[in-house]
Structure formats: structure tokens, C-alpha cells
Scaffold this motif. Sequence first.
Motif, PDB file in Angstrom:
ATOM      1  N   GLU A  35       0.843  -1.202   0.000  1.00 20.85           N
ATOM      2  CA  GLU A  35       0.000   0.000   0.000  1.00 20.85           C
ATOM      3  C   GLU A  35       0.877   1.251   0.000  1.00 20.85           C
ATOM      4  OE1 GLU A  35      -2.580  -0.354   3.333  1.00 20.85           O
ATOM      5  OE2 GLU A  35      -3.783  -1.969   2.463  1.00 20.85           O
ATOM      6  N   GLY A  36       0.512   2.218  -0.806  1.00 22.09           N
ATOM      7  CA  GLY A  36       1.278   3.457  -0.909  1.00 22.09           C
ATOM      8  C   GLY A  36       2.193   3.513  -2.119  1.00 22.09           C
ATOM      9  N   GLN A  37       2.422   2.365  -2.790  1.00 20.91           N
ATOM     10  CA  GLN A  37       3.277   2.369  -3.976  1.00 20.91           C
ATOM     11  C   GLN A  37       2.588   3.105  -5.132  1.00 20.91           C
ATOM     12  OE1 GLN A  37       3.977  -1.809  -4.551  1.00 20.91           O
ATOM     13  NE2 GLN A  37       5.785  -1.858  -3.225  1.00 20.91           N
ATOM     14  N   LYS A  38       3.397   3.675  -5.998  1.00 23.60           N
ATOM     15  CA  LYS A  38       2.872   4.413  -7.143  1.00 23.60           C
ATOM     16  C   LYS A  38       2.616   3.461  -8.310  1.00 23.60           C
ATOM     17  CE  LYS A  38       2.749   8.391  -5.193  1.00 23.60           C
ATOM     18  NZ  LYS A  38       1.444   9.004  -4.903  1.00 23.60           N
ATOM     19  N   ALA A  39       1.719   3.886  -9.186  1.00 20.09           N
ATOM     20  CA  ALA A  39       1.368   3.053 -10.328  1.00 20.09           C
ATOM     21  C   ALA A  39       1.041   3.939 -11.520  1.00 20.09           C
ATOM     22  CB  ALA A  39       0.178   2.148  -9.997  1.00 20.09           C
ATOM     23  N   GLU A  40       1.091   3.328 -12.714  1.00 20.38           N
ATOM     24  CA  GLU A  40       0.717   4.007 -13.952  1.00 20.38           C
ATOM     25  C   GLU A  40      -0.431   3.226 -14.577  1.00 20.38           C
ATOM     26  OE1 GLU A  40       3.613   6.029 -16.822  1.00 20.38           O
ATOM     27  OE2 GLU A  40       3.132   4.160 -17.848  1.00 20.38           O
ATOM     28  N   ILE A  41      -1.517   3.939 -14.885  1.00 24.04           N
ATOM     29  CA  ILE A  41      -2.722   3.304 -15.418  1.00 24.04           C
ATOM     30  C   ILE A  41      -2.929   3.759 -16.847  1.00 24.04           C
ATOM     31  CG2 ILE A  41      -5.214   3.048 -15.150  1.00 24.04           C
ATOM     32  CD1 ILE A  41      -3.357   4.253 -12.176  1.00 24.04           C
ATOM     33  N   SER A  42      -3.174   2.809 -17.737  1.00 29.24           N
ATOM     34  CA  SER A  42      -3.422   3.129 -19.149  1.00 29.24           C
ATOM     35  C   SER A  42      -4.801   2.623 -19.528  1.00 29.24           C
ATOM     36  CB  SER A  42      -2.369   2.475 -20.047  1.00 29.24           C
ATOM     37  OG  SER A  42      -1.080   2.946 -19.725  1.00 29.24           O
ATOM     38  N   LEU A  43      -5.633   3.526 -20.070  1.00 27.93           N
ATOM     39  CA  LEU A  43      -6.955   3.118 -20.532  1.00 27.93           C
ATOM     40  C   LEU A  43      -7.430   4.089 -21.591  1.00 27.93           C
ATOM     41  CD1 LEU A  43      -9.577   4.905 -19.020  1.00 27.93           C
ATOM     42  CD2 LEU A  43      -8.292   4.024 -17.101  1.00 27.93           C
ATOM     43  N   ALA A  44      -8.050   3.571 -22.612  1.00 34.38           N
ATOM     44  CA  ALA A  44      -8.627   4.365 -23.701  1.00 34.38           C
ATOM     45  C   ALA A  44      -7.624   5.363 -24.270  1.00 34.38           C
ATOM     46  CB  ALA A  44      -9.867   5.100 -23.215  1.00 34.38           C
ATOM     47  N   GLY A  45      -6.352   4.934 -24.387  1.00 33.31           N
ATOM     48  CA  GLY A  45      -5.336   5.792 -24.978  1.00 33.31           C
ATOM     49  C   GLY A  45      -4.814   6.876 -24.055  1.00 33.31           C
ATOM     50  N   GLU A  46      -5.248   6.918 -22.811  1.00 31.25           N
ATOM     51  CA  GLU A  46      -4.796   7.924 -21.842  1.00 31.25           C
ATOM     52  C   GLU A  46      -3.975   7.247 -20.759  1.00 31.25           C
ATOM     53  OE1 GLU A  46      -5.273  11.114 -22.172  1.00 31.25           O
ATOM     54  OE2 GLU A  46      -6.654  11.055 -23.859  1.00 31.25           O
ATOM     55  N   THR A  47      -3.083   8.013 -20.162  1.00 32.74           N
ATOM     56  CA  THR A  47      -2.240   7.505 -19.085  1.00 32.74           C
ATOM     57  C   THR A  47      -2.481   8.338 -17.826  1.00 32.74           C
ATOM     58  OG1 THR A  47      -0.550   6.775 -20.643  1.00 32.74           O
ATOM     59  CG2 THR A  47       0.109   7.019 -18.337  1.00 32.74           C
ATOM     60  N   TYR A  48      -2.660   7.646 -16.703  1.00 34.51           N
ATOM     61  CA  TYR A  48      -2.942   8.310 -15.422  1.00 34.51           C
ATOM     62  C   TYR A  48      -1.979   7.789 -14.350  1.00 34.51           C
ATOM     63  CZ  TYR A  48      -7.322   9.388 -17.809  1.00 34.51           C
ATOM     64  OH  TYR A  48      -8.259   9.821 -18.706  1.00 34.51           O
ATOM     65  N   GLY A  88      -1.339   6.730 -10.363  1.00 36.31           N
ATOM     66  CA  GLY A  88      -2.160   6.148  -9.303  1.00 36.31           C
ATOM     67  C   GLY A  88      -1.334   5.740  -8.095  1.00 36.31           C
ATOM     68  N   THR A  89      -2.043   5.318  -7.045  1.00 34.43           N
ATOM     69  CA  THR A  89      -1.419   4.886  -5.801  1.00 34.43           C
ATOM     70  C   THR A  89      -2.127   3.627  -5.309  1.00 34.43           C
ATOM     71  OG1 THR A  89      -0.935   7.179  -5.196  1.00 34.43           O
ATOM     72  CG2 THR A  89      -0.807   5.541  -3.436  1.00 34.43           C
ATOM     73  N   VAL A  90      -1.352   2.647  -4.859  1.00 37.57           N
ATOM     74  CA  VAL A  90      -1.955   1.440  -4.287  1.00 37.57           C
ATOM     75  C   VAL A  90      -2.634   1.825  -2.970  1.00 37.57           C
ATOM     76  CG1 VAL A  90      -1.559  -0.899  -3.435  1.00 37.57           C
ATOM     77  CG2 VAL A  90      -0.201  -0.014  -5.334  1.00 37.57           C
ATOM     78  N   GLU A  91      -3.944   1.724  -2.943  1.00 34.84           N
ATOM     79  CA  GLU A  91      -4.715   2.214  -1.793  1.00 34.84           C
ATOM     80  C   GLU A  91      -5.081   1.100  -0.819  1.00 34.84           C
ATOM     81  OE1 GLU A  91      -8.937   3.766  -2.204  1.00 34.84           O
ATOM     82  OE2 GLU A  91      -7.833   5.639  -1.866  1.00 34.84           O
TER      83      GLU A  91
END
Length: 544
Positions: free
Chosen positions: A378-391, A393-396
Motif C-alpha cells: 500500500e502506498g506504492q505508485k502506479a501508472e494506469i493506461s486506458l482508452a489511450g490515456e495515461t494516469y 495512481g497509488t496502491v490504496e
Amino acid sequence: NNAAKAGKQLAEAMQVEGITVETGDVEETVETNGTVISGEQKMIFSPVNATVETADFEVGSLVKAGTQLVTFNLKDLEEQNQKAELTVRSNELGYQDSVSQANKAASRLADAKNKAAQLQAQVSAKEQEVQNLTNAIAGAASAQEESRKQEEQKAKEQISSLEQQVKSANKEMDAAKKAYDKAVTEQQTAQVNFDAAAAAAQDNPQALDTAREKLNKANKSLTDAKSAYEAKQQAADSLQQQLSALQGTPQGLTEEVTGESDLQQKLQTAQSELAELKANLESQKAVAEGDSGAMSSAAREQMQTNTNLAELESKSLEELIAEGKKGISAEFDGVISDKQIVEGAMVTQGMQLFTLQSIEDVNVEVTLSKNVYAKVKEGQKAEISLAGETYQGTVERISRIATSGAAGTNQAAVASASIMATIHIDNPDENIFLGVDAKVTIQAAEANDVIILPTEAVNIGKDGTFCWVSKDGVLTKRSITTGVTSDEYAEITQGVDEGEVVIPDPGNHEEGDAITVESALDDAAESASDDAAESASDDAAESE
């Protein structure tokens, strides 16, 4: 020439490519797939009984915070409120006066009784203190001890007696409460009957008189039952306060006699305090036993009628109308996921209208296989890809319960027991769609400025992890310990040092074979040198 060629072939057979151990950065990631879900959803219910005037949205609609979604037609509710206001206005002054006087009298009486009970307990304790001091001064130590025991017993008996009285008073209060609740029900029934008779007064005036008479009787019964219940409640509270005061009062002397003059001084002080306490007690008793400020029968009837009309009609209707006029607006940016109303439909108070799911608070729910879940925290960073966009994120949240055959698009997780995790999207926007699949790359671990090796140079055998090195020209196996590992590099925490040469691929050589190490960067130079040596050897042979 043949000897030179044989030497060259032998040298080439011994040659292996080596790499120099360096320091660098390595980042370990966990890749998985998940489903985009809202982190907050709210079911919206109707605040009023009314007709839906507008509901201009559909399931899947994107709405902004503050957007009005539902308005109501409040004509019927407003007519009811006007009737209630007229009824309340006719008795408003009498109601306010009755309530004000009753509240003041009740407060004054309750305060005096509470103070009297507390003072009585203090007087008893102070009298015991005076008695103990008197006995000590008289030198009757044994008598004083006996008196102390007797007083303790007396206190216990008083406490026992008060406990019985409190128990009895609570039973009487419960009975009075039941009678009061029954009177409230009967008064409400009489009020409903009266309202019905009033509506049909032109057809049946006699029924209206009968309903009015029953309502008056019910109102009087309600007042009497309420007064009786409040009296029982005050009596039970007073007894409980006396019991609490007595239980909290220390009995007897707690100090040994230290000298007659000191005891005399204490006795004089205690007697003075006792006299002051008794004077205060008599003053509070006079207030508590005085006129309670009881209202006249006419005032009681006014209070009964006005209280019911104000609380059951005017106030509640006004609040409902105020809520209805505001309509229903979106509390946050979100998507409509459920709609159960249409324009022109009649809705009742508490009826579910629609559900709004936030797109400001958005998560991705993923499954982690048994091979990777231990790396995710929990607390680690993440990269989310969906519908051609990149966001970002954080492991919650990480579930503490494994699920067998979990649903999802992560085939490794589906194949065996897996762990569910929630990734919070830190920078959501309007391009996000709920319920779609998303690719998630979690930054599980990171190591900077550490010794690293390419993953192809790291081997795993039955005895653990190792790499190949050249020791004094001999191929040697070196045990190593790895740390953070990516697809390309592995952190080496133990086994090799910066600057050493590691052999990624020993080829057909075995441990113990003599080898010649060359760097990949030096291949071209060595090849040119070999060509020059061979040419020189050929020239010498021809000369001979």
C-alpha cells in the motif's frame, strides 16, 4: 604459418565475452489488468411526497457537481402547509407563553432538587466528619472505631435502601412512560378522527362535536400522563443523584489522631462548614418544595393543541417544502448508474430515485497472482493506461483474503489463488469511463546507485543464484544475492563488486576451464590485431 593458425584457433576457443560490473538504477514493476470502478457512489432518495417535474438525465449521463438533476411540483404540499400555518397562528401566543413558563418552572424545580440532594449528601458526610473528630478528641479510640464501623454499615444500609428506592422509582417511571406513550397514540388517533370529521362537518356536524369532545379528552389525558411521567422521572433522577452522592462520599476518618489542638482546629472548621452546608440545604429545600409554577387548565389545553399542531404539521411541512424547493443536485462530478424515475411520476418520501457514481474518486480493481502479490505494498505508485490515456495512481488497499479463480483479465491471477488490490487514480478527468478494462503498471520497488548486472548474466541453479567470473584465467562460478529486479537488470547486494568482470555466457566452457576474457567493446580492435599478427607470420614463412 600452421603454428600461428593453431595458436589463433586455441586462443579463439578460450575467448569469452565479459562485461564490467557497474552501478546504476533499477526499478521493479508489476504489470496487471483491472477494471475501472468508482471510489464513491451515492443512492439518492426523495425528500418529499411530490410529483417529479423534471428529471433530464439518463443512465450513463456525465453530470457536474452542482447540476440540478430533479425538481418537484409542490402544489399539494404547499396547500397543506398553508392550512397548518393558519391553525398554528390562532394559538401561537398562548403556546409560546405556556411552554416558556413550563420550561422555566421545570428547570428551576429540577435544579433545586438536584442541589438539595447533593447538599444533603454533603451534610451527612460533614456530620460524620464532626462526629469522628469529636470522638477522637474525647480519646475514645475504640468507641470511635466502633462508630466508624456503624456509620459504614449505616451508609451501606442507606445505599441499599436507596438502591431499592431507585429500582422501584425506575419501575414506576417505566409504567408512567408506557401510559404516556399510550396517551400520545390515543391523542394522535383522536386528532386524525377530528380532522376527518372537520372535513365532513357540513354533512355530519354531530360527528364533529363528538370528535372534538374526544380530542379534548385525549389532550387532557396526554397532559396528565406527561406530567405524571415527568414527575416519576424527576423522582427517579433525584434518588439516583442521592445514591451517587452517598456512594462517592468517604465514610469515617482516614487519618490518625495527630494531636488534640490540631483536632480541635479541624473540628471547628468542620462545624463551621457544616453550618454553612445546612443553611444552603434549607434554602434549596425551600425552593424545591415551593410553587412548581403549574399551569392553569386553559394553559395546558393551549400547550397540548399548539404543540401537536406546530410539531406535526407546520414545522415538518415547512422543512419538507424547503427541501423540495431545492430539488436534487449532483454533490460531485459523476456518472448516473441507475435511474428509477420519470418526469410526471409521483414519488414518496424515502423512495430511491437514482444512483450517482463519482468520477472524482476513481479506482482500478486488479488481481495479483501468488507470484507477485508479496511485492506490492500500500502506498506504492502506479501508472494506469486506458482508452489511450495515461494516469498516475497509488496502491490504496490490498485485500488480506486470497480468492481462488478470481474474475478478471489477468490470466496468471485467474489460474490460481489471487489477491484483490485497489489502485486509486490520482489525476482522474472526464475521459475516464467506469467499468472498462485498464492496464496497470505498479512501481513495486526501486534501487538507485547500486551494483547491477544484466538479467542474462544472472543464473539460478540448485544451490541458488550465481554468475560466471574469470579468476586467474579460469572460469569460476560465483554465488550472488539479488535484490530489486527488472526485466533488464538485477540489483546485486552480495557476491560481486564494481569493476569486476562478469561473463554472461560461458558458451561450451565448464567450470575450471582456462578462458581468455574480452570486452565486447574491444572485439574490433582485437580482430584487427589478430589479422596483423597472421599477416606478419605469413610474410616470415615466405621469406624462409
